[in-house]
Design a protein around this motif. Structure first.
Motif, PDB file in Angstrom:
ATOM      1  N   VAL A  44       0.826  -1.213   0.000  1.00 20.94           N
ATOM      2  CA  VAL A  44       0.000   0.000   0.000  1.00 20.94           C
ATOM      3  C   VAL A  44       0.856   1.257   0.000  1.00 20.94           C
ATOM      4  O   VAL A  44       0.545   2.234  -0.700  1.00 20.94           O
ATOM      5  CB  VAL A  44      -0.955  -0.003   1.212  1.00 20.94           C
ATOM      6  CG1 VAL A  44      -1.786   1.270   1.237  1.00 20.94           C
ATOM      7  CG2 VAL A  44      -1.858  -1.230   1.177  1.00 20.94           C
ATOM      8  N   LEU A  45       1.939   1.248   0.776  1.00 23.72           N
ATOM      9  CA  LEU A  45       2.798   2.428   0.874  1.00 23.72           C
ATOM     10  C   LEU A  45       4.033   2.314  -0.006  1.00 23.72           C
ATOM     11  O   LEU A  45       4.894   3.195   0.027  1.00 23.72           O
ATOM     12  CB  LEU A  45       3.227   2.647   2.329  1.00 23.72           C
ATOM     13  CG  LEU A  45       2.115   2.769   3.371  1.00 23.72           C
ATOM     14  CD1 LEU A  45       2.708   3.027   4.751  1.00 23.72           C
ATOM     15  CD2 LEU A  45       1.128   3.868   3.001  1.00 23.72           C
ATOM     16  N   SER A  46       4.132   1.234  -0.780  1.00 26.16           N
ATOM     17  CA  SER A  46       5.309   0.989  -1.617  1.00 26.16           C
ATOM     18  C   SER A  46       6.597   1.094  -0.813  1.00 26.16           C
ATOM     19  O   SER A  46       7.623   1.584  -1.304  1.00 26.16           O
ATOM     20  CB  SER A  46       5.339   1.972  -2.801  1.00 26.16           C
ATOM     21  OG  SER A  46       4.209   1.796  -3.619  1.00 26.16           O
ATOM     22  N   GLY A  47       6.529   0.672   0.452  1.00 29.66           N
ATOM     23  CA  GLY A  47       7.704   0.683   1.310  1.00 29.66           C
ATOM     24  C   GLY A  47       8.026   2.022   1.928  1.00 29.66           C
ATOM     25  O   GLY A  47       8.966   2.121   2.728  1.00 29.66           O
ATOM     26  N   ALA A  48       7.265   3.073   1.598  1.00 26.67           N
ATOM     27  CA  ALA A  48       7.550   4.419   2.117  1.00 26.67           C
ATOM     28  C   ALA A  48       6.860   4.618   3.461  1.00 26.67           C
ATOM     29  O   ALA A  48       5.900   5.385   3.592  1.00 26.67           O
ATOM     30  CB  ALA A  48       7.101   5.478   1.115  1.00 26.67           C
ATOM     31  N   VAL A  93     -10.771   8.486  -0.503  1.00 26.67           N
ATOM     32  CA  VAL A  93     -10.588   9.749   0.215  1.00 26.67           C
ATOM     33  C   VAL A  93      -9.130   9.979   0.583  1.00 26.67           C
ATOM     34  O   VAL A  93      -8.746  11.079   0.976  1.00 26.67           O
ATOM     35  CB  VAL A  93     -11.444   9.802   1.496  1.00 26.67           C
ATOM     36  CG1 VAL A  93     -12.909   9.837   1.149  1.00 26.67           C
ATOM     37  CG2 VAL A  93     -11.131   8.619   2.405  1.00 26.67           C
ATOM     38  N   ALA A  94      -8.315   8.940   0.494  1.00 24.52           N
ATOM     39  CA  ALA A  94      -6.900   9.048   0.830  1.00 24.52           C
ATOM     40  C   ALA A  94      -6.138   8.017   0.012  1.00 24.52           C
ATOM     41  O   ALA A  94      -6.660   6.942  -0.291  1.00 24.52           O
ATOM     42  CB  ALA A  94      -6.672   8.825   2.319  1.00 24.52           C
ATOM     43  N   SER A  95      -4.929   8.351  -0.321  1.00 25.16           N
ATOM     44  CA  SER A  95      -4.101   7.450  -1.120  1.00 25.16           C
ATOM     45  C   SER A  95      -3.944   6.105  -0.426  1.00 25.16           C
ATOM     46  O   SER A  95      -3.616   6.033   0.754  1.00 25.16           O
ATOM     47  CB  SER A  95      -2.723   8.080  -1.337  1.00 25.16           C
ATOM     48  OG  SER A  95      -1.864   7.216  -2.024  1.00 25.16           O
ATOM     49  N   GLY A  96      -4.225   5.026  -1.151  1.00 24.88           N
ATOM     50  CA  GLY A  96      -4.014   3.689  -0.643  1.00 24.88           C
ATOM     51  C   GLY A  96      -5.168   3.052   0.083  1.00 24.88           C
ATOM     52  O   GLY A  96      -5.101   1.872   0.443  1.00 24.88           O
ATOM     53  N   PHE A  97      -6.269   3.780   0.308  1.00 24.06           N
ATOM     54  CA  PHE A  97      -7.383   3.210   1.067  1.00 24.06           C
ATOM     55  C   PHE A  97      -7.965   1.977   0.379  1.00 24.06           C
ATOM     56  O   PHE A  97      -8.186   0.946   1.014  1.00 24.06           O
ATOM     57  CB  PHE A  97      -8.485   4.265   1.266  1.00 24.06           C
ATOM     58  CG  PHE A  97      -8.419   4.961   2.589  1.00 24.06           C
ATOM     59  CD1 PHE A  97      -7.207   5.171   3.225  1.00 24.06           C
ATOM     60  CD2 PHE A  97      -9.571   5.420   3.212  1.00 24.06           C
ATOM     61  CE1 PHE A  97      -7.131   5.816   4.443  1.00 24.06           C
ATOM     62  CE2 PHE A  97      -9.514   6.062   4.436  1.00 24.06           C
ATOM     63  CZ  PHE A  97      -8.294   6.266   5.053  1.00 24.06           C
ATOM     64  N   VAL A  98      -8.234   2.082  -0.908  1.00 30.17           N
ATOM     65  CA  VAL A  98      -8.851   0.965  -1.624  1.00 30.17           C
ATOM     66  C   VAL A  98      -7.888  -0.215  -1.680  1.00 30.17           C
ATOM     67  O   VAL A  98      -8.278  -1.375  -1.482  1.00 30.17           O
ATOM     68  CB  VAL A  98      -9.282   1.405  -3.033  1.00 30.17           C
ATOM     69  CG1 VAL A  98      -9.809   0.221  -3.831  1.00 30.17           C
ATOM     70  CG2 VAL A  98     -10.354   2.507  -2.954  1.00 30.17           C
ATOM     71  N   GLU A  99      -6.596   0.068  -1.905  1.00 29.08           N
ATOM     72  CA  GLU A  99      -5.592  -0.990  -1.941  1.00 29.08           C
ATOM     73  C   GLU A  99      -5.436  -1.661  -0.581  1.00 29.08           C
ATOM     74  O   GLU A  99      -5.275  -2.881  -0.489  1.00 29.08           O
ATOM     75  CB  GLU A  99      -4.246  -0.416  -2.391  1.00 29.08           C
ATOM     76  CG  GLU A  99      -4.227   0.102  -3.820  1.00 29.08           C
ATOM     77  CD  GLU A  99      -4.760   1.524  -3.959  1.00 29.08           C
ATOM     78  OE1 GLU A  99      -4.672   2.072  -5.061  1.00 29.08           O
ATOM     79  OE2 GLU A  99      -5.269   2.087  -2.950  1.00 29.08           O
ATOM     80  N   ALA A 100      -5.496  -0.868   0.491  1.00 26.98           N
ATOM     81  CA  ALA A 100      -5.379  -1.437   1.839  1.00 26.98           C
ATOM     82  C   ALA A 100      -6.530  -2.379   2.128  1.00 26.98           C
ATOM     83  O   ALA A 100      -6.351  -3.459   2.710  1.00 26.98           O
ATOM     84  CB  ALA A 100      -5.326  -0.319   2.876  1.00 26.98           C
ATOM     85  N   ALA A 101      -7.735  -1.983   1.721  1.00 28.40           N
ATOM     86  CA  ALA A 101      -8.906  -2.830   1.951  1.00 28.40           C
ATOM     87  C   ALA A 101      -8.772  -4.156   1.217  1.00 28.40           C
ATOM     88  O   ALA A 101      -9.081  -5.230   1.767  1.00 28.40           O
ATOM     89  CB  ALA A 101     -10.173  -2.090   1.512  1.00 28.40           C
TER      90      ALA A 101
END
Length: 520
Positions: free
Chosen positions: A318-322, A372-380
């Protein structure tokens, strides 16, 4: 007054809060050809106009600092206005318009001294300007974000001792009073100000012109108390997509692009037209479980959720390691953070056992998410895959991004969540007390509330630390925040831009701050 808590200079490490939302036409129409390559920014120097590209809020953007909510509005507010205190590069509380503060013996009154500062019209910043600003923010008829934090101040009982000294009366003892002075949006405006079409503040830049949804032009204020900015002019430009911001930077139409993704950062890491600045630990990433309703009113099931989570996979994907992994507690690395609690690691066998004991094998749960925020859909999506390994079916459901935060506050049972930086004490008071206004997990424990009161009522650092530690141990064992990571924040700038702070989590003083930035 009590000299044991006298300290604007003593580090009160803390964390703080933020959100984003940009017209490509505004970026592509800002003029200017590609910037000439520069070997580097060199030493600070005066002059020039820096053009900064931010996500924007469209025609409804405001210059009222008490209404600031989006990242561009927050940056603009700190450019034009000042707060009494703010969060420094190490996320400790540092004085700004206040030169110091001191409590009485029982922590119910705090005396704040103002430094010599002036508004852009030359008038001095006075105690009554501060009291007016706080009363405006605290008005129950308004929807100012800082209103809840300032509720601890008994404004009718507070007074201006002199033009440069204020005595704040509080509704109860409060050892963490400096947190209020630094709270998001608590800016000081001249007494009586209601119109912000041409705002007058005490910040390092003064107003020039504004086109909502397109641009804001500011000029250097030579008489700023903290020294005049290096830049002659600062121009904020807005557009709707991250690609618009980075393309404007690559094309020489702007010198600073706010909020770029890890993917973009990697793409241009060897491009001599771009310098990426990483701001670690800027946003908490996690999920909320409603502990006051089925199925997560079952402690065994909540523990299973903690144990099935592969935090490193979420950070990597989700954060690409960042970023770095979390331990289901807010404020990693900051004052009062309980770093003595062992880091959770995945334990799928224990998770399956707890799920069976809770009678939840085969359970289907909706996971609310939205763009609404970067990565929310990917995290889910990633979390749903992890849950399937222990016999749970998690169904990501994308909601309305315009109403998402309101929807998940009272509705649903499981949701994606994130937060910007704020003090651990503020996180607790706003989100985890029985009467907290943004209690997204439904956590309500009288013994937890009592520990909070003990912490904020004590002048003794050791007593406060013990109470905050006990609260975090309770939350780690049975709370509803599943905090899997802490994301870095990334900004991109032209190589000739100097002074961009690298140690400033989002919404701290040095984040998106331009009075100490220069053009080489």
């Amino acid at each position: 007054m009590n000299p044991s808590i006298r300290t604007p200079t003593v580090s009160r490490r803390a964390l703080l809060g933020g959100a984003v939302a940009l017209s490509t036409a505004a970026l592509t129409g800002c003029g200017g050809g590609p910037a000439a390559p520069a070997p580097g920014p060199g030493s600070p120097r005066r002059g020039g106009r820096l053009r900064a590209a931010f996500a924007g809020g469209g025609a409804n953007e405001t210059l009222d600092p008490h209404l600031a909510n989006l990242f561009n509005e927050a940056s603009r507010a700190k450019a034009v206005f000042d707060k009494l205190a703010d969060y420094g590069g190490d996320v400790s509380i540092v004085p700004r318009l206040a030169s110091g503060w001191e409590p009485n013996a029982d922590l119910t009154r705090w005396r704040v001294t103002l430094r010599e500062a002036t508004f852009h019209d030359g008038s001095p910043v006075r105690a009554r300007d501060v009291l007016y600003s706080y009363a405006r923010i605290a008005d129950p008829k308004r929807a100012f974000r800082a209103r809840a934090s300032l509720a601890l101040i008994d404004l009718p009982a507070s007074r201006a001792v002199t033009d440069r000294q204020i005595e704040f009366a509080l509704v109860r003892p409060y050892a963490e009073f400096p947190n209020l002075l630094a709270t998001f949006g608590a800016y000081v405006v001249p007494e009586g100000t209601e119109n912000f079409d041409r705002p007058i503040g005490s910040g390092p830049f003064r107003f020039d012109s504004f086109q909502p949804g397109r641009s804001l032009l500011l000029g250097r204020y030579d008489d700023h108390w903290d020294g005049a900015p290096y830049l002659d002019e600062l121009e904020y430009l807005t557009g709707n997509e991250e690609s618009a911001r980075i393309n404007a930077l690559l094309g020489g139409q702007v010198e600073y692009a706010h909020d770029v993704t890890p993917t973009t950062a990697r793409t241009y890491e060897r491009d001599d037209r771009v310098r990426v600045t990483r701001m670690p630990n800027s946003t908490m990433q996690g999920f909320t479980m409603k502990v006051d309703r089925p199925p997560f009113d079952d402690r065994d099931l909540r523990e299973a959720m903690f144990l099935l989570t592969d935090r490193q996979q979420l950070v990597d994907t989700v954060l690409s390691g960042a970023g770095q992994i979390g331990n289901d507690l807010y404020g990693k690395g900051y004052q009062y953070y309980a770093d003595d609690i062992p880091q959770r690691t995945p334990d799928l066998d224990r998770a399956r056992f707890l799920i069976d004991r809770a009678g939840a094998r085969g359970l289907t749960v909706k996971l609310d998410t939205a763009a609404v925020a970067s990565g929310f859909v990917e995290a889910a999506s990633t979390f749903a895959e992890q849950a399937s390994k222990v016999g749970l079916t998690v169904v990501p459901t994308t909601g309305n991004k315009d109403t998402y935060w309101k929807d998940i506050l009272d509705g649903g049972v499981l949701a994606c969540y994130r937060s910007g930086a704020m003090p651990i004490e503020t996180h607790i008071s706003q989100r985890l007390l029985t009467n907290s206004t943004t209690n997204a997990t439904g956590w309500a424990r009288p013994d937890f509330d009592a520990l909070y009161v003990r912490a904020i009522s004590s002048a003794d650092e050791g007593t406060r630390r013990q109470a905050y530690g006990d609260m975090q141990r309770m939350l780690h064992a049975e709370g509803g925040f599943l905090i899997w990571g802490f994301a870095d924040f990334l900004v991109a700038s032209a190589p000739r831009v100097g002074g961009v702070a690298a140690d400033a989590p989002a919404n701290t003083l040095d984040w998106a701050r331009f009075d100490k930035v220069w053009l080489g």
